[in-house]
Design an enzyme around this catalytic site. Structure first.
Site, PDB file in Angstrom:
ATOM      1  N   HIS A   1     -10.721  -2.420  11.328  1.00  0.00           N
ATOM      2  CA  HIS A   1      -9.633  -3.281  10.832  1.00  0.00           C
ATOM      3  C   HIS A   1      -9.407  -4.397  11.854  1.00  0.00           C
ATOM      4  O   HIS A   1      -8.428  -4.380  12.595  1.00  0.00           O
ATOM      5  CB  HIS A   1      -8.376  -2.411  10.669  1.00  0.00           C
ATOM      6  CG  HIS A   1      -7.253  -3.073   9.938  1.00  0.00           C
ATOM      7  ND1 HIS A   1      -5.941  -2.679  10.085  1.00  0.00           N
ATOM      8  CD2 HIS A   1      -7.215  -4.083   9.032  1.00  0.00           C
ATOM      9  CE1 HIS A   1      -5.154  -3.408   9.301  1.00  0.00           C
ATOM     10  NE2 HIS A   1      -5.897  -4.273   8.665  1.00  0.00           N
TER      11      HIS A   1
ATOM     12  N   ASP B   1      -9.526  -9.788   8.777  1.00  0.00           N
ATOM     13  CA  ASP B   1      -9.007  -8.441   8.491  1.00  0.00           C
ATOM     14  C   ASP B   1      -9.995  -7.308   8.774  1.00  0.00           C
ATOM     15  O   ASP B   1      -9.579  -6.240   9.185  1.00  0.00           O
ATOM     16  CB  ASP B   1      -8.556  -8.373   7.026  1.00  0.00           C
ATOM     17  CG  ASP B   1      -7.604  -7.215   6.737  1.00  0.00           C
ATOM     18  OD1 ASP B   1      -6.602  -7.075   7.470  1.00  0.00           O
ATOM     19  OD2 ASP B   1      -7.848  -6.450   5.789  1.00  0.00           O
TER      20      ASP B   1
ATOM     21  N   CYS C   1       0.561  -7.526  11.692  1.00  0.00           N
ATOM     22  CA  CYS C   1       0.810  -7.654  13.126  1.00  0.00           C
ATOM     23  C   CYS C   1       0.011  -8.783  13.767  1.00  0.00           C
ATOM     24  O   CYS C   1      -0.212  -8.785  14.976  1.00  0.00           O
ATOM     25  CB  CYS C   1       0.545  -6.340  13.835  1.00  0.00           C
ATOM     26  SG  CYS C   1       1.770  -5.083  13.398  1.00  0.00           S
TER      27      CYS C   1
ATOM     28  N   LYS D   1      -9.842  -2.450   1.523  1.00  0.00           N
ATOM     29  CA  LYS D   1      -9.555  -1.319   2.398  1.00  0.00           C
ATOM     30  C   LYS D   1     -10.293  -0.055   1.940  1.00  0.00           C
ATOM     31  O   LYS D   1     -10.790   0.721   2.764  1.00  0.00           O
ATOM     32  CB  LYS D   1      -8.048  -1.083   2.482  1.00  0.00           C
ATOM     33  CG  LYS D   1      -7.266  -2.233   3.147  1.00  0.00           C
ATOM     34  CD  LYS D   1      -7.869  -2.608   4.440  1.00  0.00           C
ATOM     35  CE  LYS D   1      -7.104  -3.502   5.397  1.00  0.00           C
ATOM     36  NZ  LYS D   1      -6.009  -4.314   5.055  1.00  0.00           N
TER      37      LYS D   1
ATOM     38  N   SER E   1      -1.444  -3.595  10.217  1.00  0.00           N
ATOM     39  CA  SER E   1      -1.092  -4.462   9.101  1.00  0.00           C
ATOM     40  C   SER E   1       0.157  -5.278   9.429  1.00  0.00           C
ATOM     41  O   SER E   1       1.130  -4.746   9.969  1.00  0.00           O
ATOM     42  CB  SER E   1      -0.838  -3.618   7.861  1.00  0.00           C
ATOM     43  OG  SER E   1      -2.002  -2.868   7.582  1.00  0.00           O
TER      44      SER E   1
ATOM     45  N   ARG F   1       0.841  -1.195   0.000  1.00  0.00           N
ATOM     46  CA  ARG F   1       0.000   0.000   0.000  1.00  0.00           C
ATOM     47  C   ARG F   1       0.881   1.252   0.000  1.00  0.00           C
ATOM     48  O   ARG F   1       2.011   1.233   0.473  1.00  0.00           O
ATOM     49  CB  ARG F   1      -0.917   0.023   1.233  1.00  0.00           C
ATOM     50  CG  ARG F   1      -2.102  -0.939   1.123  1.00  0.00           C
ATOM     51  CD  ARG F   1      -3.020  -0.853   2.331  1.00  0.00           C
ATOM     52  NE  ARG F   1      -2.349  -1.306   3.539  1.00  0.00           N
ATOM     53  CZ  ARG F   1      -1.789  -0.521   4.437  1.00  0.00           C
ATOM     54  NH1 ARG F   1      -1.853   0.811   4.319  1.00  0.00           N
ATOM     55  NH2 ARG F   1      -1.185  -1.020   5.489  1.00  0.00           N
TER      56      ARG F   1
ATOM     57  N   TYR G   1      -1.498  -3.539  -6.763  1.00  0.00           N
ATOM     58  CA  TYR G   1      -1.338  -4.236  -5.474  1.00  0.00           C
ATOM     59  C   TYR G   1      -2.643  -4.253  -4.661  1.00  0.00           C
ATOM     60  O   TYR G   1      -3.361  -3.246  -4.589  1.00  0.00           O
ATOM     61  CB  TYR G   1      -0.217  -3.580  -4.635  1.00  0.00           C
ATOM     62  CG  TYR G   1      -0.217  -4.117  -3.233  1.00  0.00           C
ATOM     63  CD1 TYR G   1       0.303  -5.393  -2.970  1.00  0.00           C
ATOM     64  CD2 TYR G   1      -0.793  -3.414  -2.183  1.00  0.00           C
ATOM     65  CE1 TYR G   1       0.248  -5.924  -1.691  1.00  0.00           C
ATOM     66  CE2 TYR G   1      -0.852  -3.946  -0.902  1.00  0.00           C
ATOM     67  CZ  TYR G   1      -0.332  -5.203  -0.657  1.00  0.00           C
ATOM     68  OH  TYR G   1      -0.407  -5.735   0.600  1.00  0.00           O
TER      69      TYR G   1
HETATM   70  P1  GTP Z   1      -2.484  -7.791   7.306  1.00  0.00           P
HETATM   71  O1  GTP Z   1      -2.986  -8.815   6.368  1.00  0.00           O
HETATM   72  O2  GTP Z   1      -1.394  -6.953   6.732  1.00  0.00           O
HETATM   73  O3  GTP Z   1      -3.560  -6.945   7.881  1.00  0.00           O
HETATM   74  O4  GTP Z   1      -1.688  -8.568   8.485  1.00  0.00           O
HETATM   75  P2  GTP Z   1      -2.178  -9.422   9.760  1.00  0.00           P
HETATM   76  O5  GTP Z   1      -2.473  -8.499  10.894  1.00  0.00           O
HETATM   77  O6  GTP Z   1      -3.231 -10.381   9.372  1.00  0.00           O
HETATM   78  O7  GTP Z   1      -0.829 -10.202  10.170  1.00  0.00           O
HETATM   79  P3  GTP Z   1      -0.456 -11.756  10.010  1.00  0.00           P
HETATM   80  O8  GTP Z   1      -1.280 -12.637  10.898  1.00  0.00           O
HETATM   81  O9  GTP Z   1      -0.418 -12.086   8.590  1.00  0.00           O
HETATM   82  O10 GTP Z   1       1.026 -11.734  10.601  1.00  0.00           O
HETATM   83  C1  GTP Z   1       2.035 -10.912  10.059  1.00  0.00           C
HETATM   84  C2  GTP Z   1       3.398 -11.458  10.428  1.00  0.00           C
HETATM   85  O11 GTP Z   1       3.537 -11.538  11.852  1.00  0.00           O
HETATM   86  C3  GTP Z   1       3.630 -12.867   9.896  1.00  0.00           C
HETATM   87  O12 GTP Z   1       4.963 -12.980   9.468  1.00  0.00           O
HETATM   88  C4  GTP Z   1       3.379 -13.741  11.096  1.00  0.00           C
HETATM   89  O13 GTP Z   1       4.098 -14.960  11.034  1.00  0.00           O
HETATM   90  C5  GTP Z   1       3.855 -12.852  12.262  1.00  0.00           C
HETATM   91  N1  GTP Z   1       3.111 -13.158  13.511  1.00  0.00           N
HETATM   92  C6  GTP Z   1       1.786 -13.346  13.643  1.00  0.00           C
HETATM   93  N2  GTP Z   1       1.453 -13.650  14.920  1.00  0.00           N
HETATM   94  C7  GTP Z   1       2.610 -13.641  15.625  1.00  0.00           C
HETATM   95  C8  GTP Z   1       2.927 -13.878  17.010  1.00  0.00           C
HETATM   96  O14 GTP Z   1       2.083 -14.168  17.857  1.00  0.00           O
HETATM   97  N3  GTP Z   1       4.251 -13.765  17.356  1.00  0.00           N
HETATM   98  C9  GTP Z   1       5.230 -13.441  16.440  1.00  0.00           C
HETATM   99  N4  GTP Z   1       6.478 -13.356  16.864  1.00  0.00           N
HETATM  100  N5  GTP Z   1       4.951 -13.225  15.127  1.00  0.00           N
HETATM  101  C10 GTP Z   1       3.668 -13.322  14.724  1.00  0.00           C
HETATM  102  C1  SPV Z   2      -3.080  -4.596   5.180  1.00  0.00           C
HETATM  103  O1  SPV Z   2      -2.099  -3.980   4.709  1.00  0.00           O
HETATM  104  O2  SPV Z   2      -3.582  -4.306   6.286  1.00  0.00           O
HETATM  105  C2  SPV Z   2      -3.654  -5.739   4.446  1.00  0.00           C
HETATM  106  C3  SPV Z   2      -3.236  -5.956   3.063  1.00  0.00           C
HETATM  107  O3  SPV Z   2      -4.524  -6.421   4.959  1.00  0.00           O
HETATM  108  S1  SPV Z   2      -3.994  -4.807   1.999  1.00  0.00           S
HETATM  109  O4  SPV Z   2      -5.147  -5.428   1.375  1.00  0.00           O
HETATM  110  O5  SPV Z   2      -3.005  -4.476   0.993  1.00  0.00           O
HETATM  111  O6  SPV Z   2      -4.405  -3.653   2.726  1.00  0.00           O
HETATM  112 MN    MN Z   3      -5.060  -5.665   7.015  1.00  0.00          MN
END
Ligand code: GTP
Ligand code: SPV
Ligand code: MN
Length: 587
Positions: free
Chosen positions: A226, A275, A250, A206, A248, A69, A197
């Site tokens: 979110h 999400d 996290c 979003k 994002s 983004r 993207y």
């Molecule tokens: P968006 O799709 O961008 O909104 O991201 P999200 O909030 O869904 O994050 P996601 O669950 O995909 O995790 C993002 C990164 O953080 C990945 O590389 C995960 O492996 C890592 N991660 C997720 N949960 C944990 C956790 O509890 N501990 C650690 N150390 N890393 C984590």
């Molecule tokens: C984020 O960045 O929080 C995502 C991926 O979930 S996107 O759809 O690119 O916003």
């Molecule tokens: Mn997201």
């Protein structure tokens, strides 16, 4: 192609401006999917993955300048700049149209214009909302087909007289100098050009479901957030639903699909969404949530059978992979996936992977797109028209210091303060520096379609409407020790914090009062079987008054930067916490 005059006229107008070779109305069928896939395989926009191990899976490689983004190119174009607020880039609507419309002129020459009617939310839900995305990207069509409910039923929803969001998208020339993601909340319109993207191009996600929807939600009295939505079923068969806002990359997708550790026998976790949550106050006074999406557009790196088995099991078929690496067998690969690192890899840009020369094999923001229905933990309630009742709201950030593993807010007002003041380290999900702590209120910094001051006032207003609101918590899975190692194991073990949270919602579980909130009493957190240093555990649950005193100064300065619309209640919360911290420091 449609009986809806407004829609037909808009498609005609756009088509006159963009000048495509042909116009195709998408119905979301398998035949359409197969046809577009063939076209894209022929053009090189998609690459076949190993059909034996990954049936119907494809790789897409983005332009290297177009992998995340772009917050600095994203605008909220309300009439009054104050309505967009200091939290958004703003342009006057007329200026914004004048800026982007010329970029759309003839941009679809030689290409097909796709019309994608879509519905955000379960069919038959009073909370579902329609949109129509016009795009010249077949990659966008295939992704929208997974992420939203596209085609005839969505079109019928519009033809029945319901309002819809108009989203115009073109990849343009992919030049970051001519890239804009413009939102017109007052016109229910989005114009996005110059990026293919996800968050910039899949306009239902979003752009519509958060930026436009949050602004509609404010006027109509609901919340567009979110947040993941997850159901936690106890061995007794009782399910509590939790909604959690993490910025994002996290941990939302991971928490939404969590597999509890062995010690939690009989517990089950059900994924409703990973999400976005749309939440409405029910007649019963509870907050009910639907997931407007139908798929996951998730972060690939770090995803493995060890960290997220449900996700891995969903991913092996009918998935689109964007910017991952591939091994010699044409199987997707990324940093953190299971197994030994293969000797030979092709990186996300199609080059021979040479770590010293070309860096990571997969882009840190490499993503997969897959239907939620393929997830083994997909909740039977995920398509419920009325949604699921939320017992707890969790805010959380990626903080290597300061923020404890978990704390509970004293009440709704304090919980809104905890959300409004949260901070997190930036990630690869957006272009720009990674790892910098910034305020990301409610994980909505990039996504709130209006002034944060008004947004927090809207959140606070719920406190006066119901006595049965969810309890609010804050978590941090990302504390690091002096060696830069994560102190908390995370992933499945996050269940331990969730159990305490659910206990608290039921009037159980002991807590200790600190100036910033209630932390678990050390015996009330189930850490049986966990290999964790007792010093680390203590650090994870303690509050450093000096650090937090400094934090409050930063929060107050941040509120100042948002300006006069910040509700007095939040200032008062900061003042009270500061006082409590100072008393503790003086003692
Ligand atoms: P968006 O799709 O961008 O909104 O991201 P999200 O909030 O869904 O994050 P996601 O669950 O995909 O995790 C993002 C990164 O953080 C990945 O590389 C995960 O492996 C890592 N991660 C997720 N949960 C944990 C956790 O509890 N501990 C650690 N150390 N890393 C984590
Ligand atoms: C984020 O960045 O929080 C995502 C991926 O979930 S996107 O759809 O690119 O916003
Ligand atoms: Mn997201």
């Amino acid at each position: 192609m449609t009986k809806n005059v407004e829609l037909a006229e808009w498609v005609d107008q756009v088509s006159a401006l963009t000048n495509p070779d042909q116009v195709h109305w998408c119905n979301g069928s398998v035949a359409e999917h197969d046809h577009l896939t063939e076209l894209m395989l022929a053009s090189g926009e998609l690459i076949n993955l190993n059909a034996q191990t990954h049936p119907n899976c494809y790789l897409h490689r983005s332009n290297p300048d177009d992998v995340a983004r772009v917050e600095h190119l994203t605008f909220v174009c309300s009439t009054d700049s104050q309505d967009a607020g200091p939290n958004n880039n703003w342009m006057a609507p007329a200026d914004a149209h004048a800026k982007v419309d010329p970029l759309f002129a003839n941009c679809m020459q030689g290409r097909t214009l796709y019309v994608i009617p879509y519905l955000m939310g379960p069919y038959g839900s009073p909370f579902a909302r329609a949109g129509v995305e016009i795009t010249d990207s077949p990659y966008v069509v295939l992704n929208m087909r997974i992420m939203a409910r596209i085609g005839e039923r969505a079109l019928h929803h519009i033809e029945a007289g319901n309002s819809f969001v108009k989203g115009l998208h073109s990849i343009g020339d992919l030049d970051p100098e001519r890239r804009y993601i413009m939102h017109f909340p007052e016109e229910l319109m989005i114009k996005s050009i110059g990026s293919g993207y996800g968050g910039n191009a899949l306009l239902g996600k979003k752009c519509h479901a958060l930026r436009i929807a949050s602004s509609q939600a404010r006027t109509e009295g609901w919340l567009a957030e979110h947040m993941l939505i997850v159901g936690i079923e106890s061995p007794a068969g009782e399910t509590h639903y939790v909604a959690a806002a993490f910025p994002s990359a996290c941990g939302k997708t991971n928490l939404a699909m969590l597999v509890p550790p062995a010690e939690f026998e009989g517990w089950k976790v059900w994924t409703v969404g990973d999400d976005i949550a749309w939440m409405h106050l029910g007649e019963d006074g509870q907050l009910w949530a639907i997931n407007p999406e139908a798929g996951f557009f998730g972060v690939a790196p770090g995803t493995s059978l060890k960290t997220n088995p449900n996700c891995m099991n969903a991913l092996g078929r009918n998935a689109i992979y964007t910017n991952v690496a591939v091994n010699e067998e044409m199987q997707p690969w990324w940093e953190g996936i299971d197994g030994e690192k293969p000797a030979v890899l092709t990186d996300w840009q199609g080059r021979k992977h040479e770590p010293q020369v070309t860096g990571a094999a997969a882009h840190p923001n490499a993503r997969f797109t897959v239907s939620a229905s393929q997830c083994p933990s997909y909740s039977a309630e995920a398509n419920s028209p009325k949604g699921v009742p939320i017992s707890a709201i969790i805010f959380g950030g990626r903080r290597s210091t300061a923020a404890p593993l978990v704390f509970e807010a004293f009440d709704w007002e304090h919980g809104v303060f905890a959300g409004a003041s949260m901070a997190s380290e930036t990630t690869a999900a957006a272009t720009g520096a990674v790892g910098q702590v910034r305020r990301d209120p409610m994980a909505m910094k990039p996504f709130c379609g209006y002034n944060f001051g008004d947004y927090w006032a809207h959140w606070l207003s719920f406190g006066k409407k119901s006595e049965k609101l969810p309890k609010i918590f804050h978590v941090n899975w990302f504390r690091k020790d002096d060696d830069g190692k994560f102190m908390w194991p995370g992933f499945g073990d996050n269940m331990r914090a969730l159990e305490w949270i659910i206990n608290r919602c039921q009037g159980k579980g002991e807590s200790v009062k600190t100036p910033i909130g209630l932390v678990p009493e050390s015996n009330s957190l189930n850490i049986a079987g966990l290999d964790i240093d007792s010093g680390d555990m203590q650090a994870l649950l303690s509050i450093d008054a000096k650090v937090w005193r400094q934090e409050i100064d930063e929060i107050e300065a941040y509120f100042d930067s948002i300006g006069e619309r910040v509700p007095a209640e939040l200032r008062e919360q900061a003042r009270k916490i500061k006082l409590a911290l100072e008393q503790q420091l003086a003692a």
